[in-house]
Design a protein around this motif. Structure first.
Motif, PDB file in Angstrom:
ATOM      1  N   UNK A   1      13.648   0.996 -14.157  1.00 17.54           N
ATOM      2  CA  UNK A   1      12.484   1.055 -13.284  1.00 17.54           C
ATOM      3  C   UNK A   1      12.967   1.491 -11.912  1.00 17.54           C
ATOM      4  N   UNK A   2      12.314   2.483 -11.343  1.00 16.58           N
ATOM      5  CA  UNK A   2      12.694   2.959 -10.018  1.00 16.58           C
ATOM      6  C   UNK A   2      11.813   2.277  -8.971  1.00 16.58           C
TER       7      UNK A   2
ATOM      8  N   UNK B   1       6.416   0.484  -7.121  1.00 20.37           N
ATOM      9  CA  UNK B   1       5.363   0.628  -6.108  1.00 20.37           C
ATOM     10  C   UNK B   1       4.059   1.075  -6.747  1.00 20.37           C
ATOM     11  N   UNK B   2       4.118   2.043  -7.664  1.00 19.07           N
ATOM     12  CA  UNK B   2       2.912   2.493  -8.370  1.00 19.07           C
ATOM     13  C   UNK B   2       2.278   1.359  -9.172  1.00 19.07           C
ATOM     14  N   UNK B   3       3.102   0.585  -9.867  1.00 20.59           N
ATOM     15  CA  UNK B   3       2.593  -0.555 -10.651  1.00 20.59           C
ATOM     16  C   UNK B   3       1.916  -1.575  -9.740  1.00 20.59           C
TER      17      UNK B   3
ATOM     18  N   UNK C   1      -2.067  -4.755  -5.307  1.00 21.83           N
ATOM     19  CA  UNK C   1      -1.222  -5.297  -4.238  1.00 21.83           C
ATOM     20  C   UNK C   1      -1.407  -4.450  -2.982  1.00 21.83           C
ATOM     21  N   UNK C   2      -1.277  -5.088  -1.826  1.00 26.67           N
ATOM     22  CA  UNK C   2      -1.403  -4.392  -0.537  1.00 26.67           C
ATOM     23  C   UNK C   2      -0.007  -4.067  -0.006  1.00 26.67           C
ATOM     24  N   UNK C   3       0.185  -2.809   0.368  1.00 25.67           N
ATOM     25  CA  UNK C   3       1.460  -2.380   0.937  1.00 25.67           C
ATOM     26  C   UNK C   3       1.392  -2.494   2.449  1.00 25.67           C
TER      27      UNK C   3
ATOM     28  N   UNK D   1      12.420  -3.558  -2.563  1.00 26.14           N
ATOM     29  CA  UNK D   1      11.001  -3.924  -2.518  1.00 26.14           C
ATOM     30  C   UNK D   1      10.928  -5.431  -2.369  1.00 26.14           C
ATOM     31  N   UNK D   2      10.181  -5.883  -1.370  1.00 36.41           N
ATOM     32  CA  UNK D   2       9.959  -7.307  -1.148  1.00 36.41           C
ATOM     33  C   UNK D   2       8.479  -7.576  -1.407  1.00 36.41           C
ATOM     34  N   UNK D   3       8.189  -8.665  -2.130  1.00 34.92           N
ATOM     35  CA  UNK D   3       6.797  -8.948  -2.463  1.00 34.92           C
ATOM     36  C   UNK D   3       6.565 -10.434  -2.677  1.00 34.92           C
TER      37      UNK D   3
END
Length: 154
Positions: free
Chosen positions: A62-63, A68-70, A76-78, A95-97
């Motif tokens: 997974x890149x 990000x697309x998923x 989800x809000x960026x 990526x932090x979430x």
């Protein structure tokens, strides 16, 4: 004596027969009342259709762009910083979430504070961003892909 016994037996049989007929009529009336009250309401609540929950783990192909697309597909809000459940930020290969709580078939999944680091095509590490402990797997809530609204025929 024999005549009395026969009379009592016939009387008991007649009472039993009348009781059975009355019970049948009462049960039939209840069944009709239930049918009238609930007919057509079986599918009146909207049904929501979800995709599969996204599972993340180290070594997964997974890149950062794919994650990000998923996340965007899942609503989800960026942002520049992570601002609560259902939000994420991306900085290069990281990526932090904060995921949202949801119900998985094996039980409830609590919200997670995640930091995901990548090689160009794989997840390198998956850690809890609060205490920096490594996580073996993380499940993210599934994307909503549709719903049925029977009252509106949609």
């Amino acid at each position: 004596m024999k005549r009395l016994l026969i009379s009592l037996t016939l009387l008991f049989g007649a009472a039993l027969l009348v009781g059975a007929v009355l019970f049948y009529l009462y049960a039939d009336r209840l069944e009709e009342e239930i049918r009238v009250r609930f007919e057509g309401k079986r599918w009146s609540l909207p049904a929501t259709v979800y995709a599969r929950p996204l599972e993340l783990f180290a070594g997964q192909r997974l890149s950062p762009a794919m994650l990000e697309d998923e996340l965007l597909l899942s609503g989800y809000r960026k942002g520049e910083t992570v601002a609560g459940q259902g939000s994420f930020s991306r900085s290069g290969d990281r990526v932090t979430l904060i995921s949202r709580a949801f119900h998985y078939p094996s039980g409830p999944e609590p919200p997670l504070h995640l930091e995901v680091r990548f090689t160009p095509q794989h997840i390198l590490t998956l850690t809890d961003s609060r205490d920096h402990s490594e996580l073996p797997i993380a499940r993210l809530d599934p994307a909503r892909i549709g719903s049925f609204h029977p009252i509106a025929h949609e």
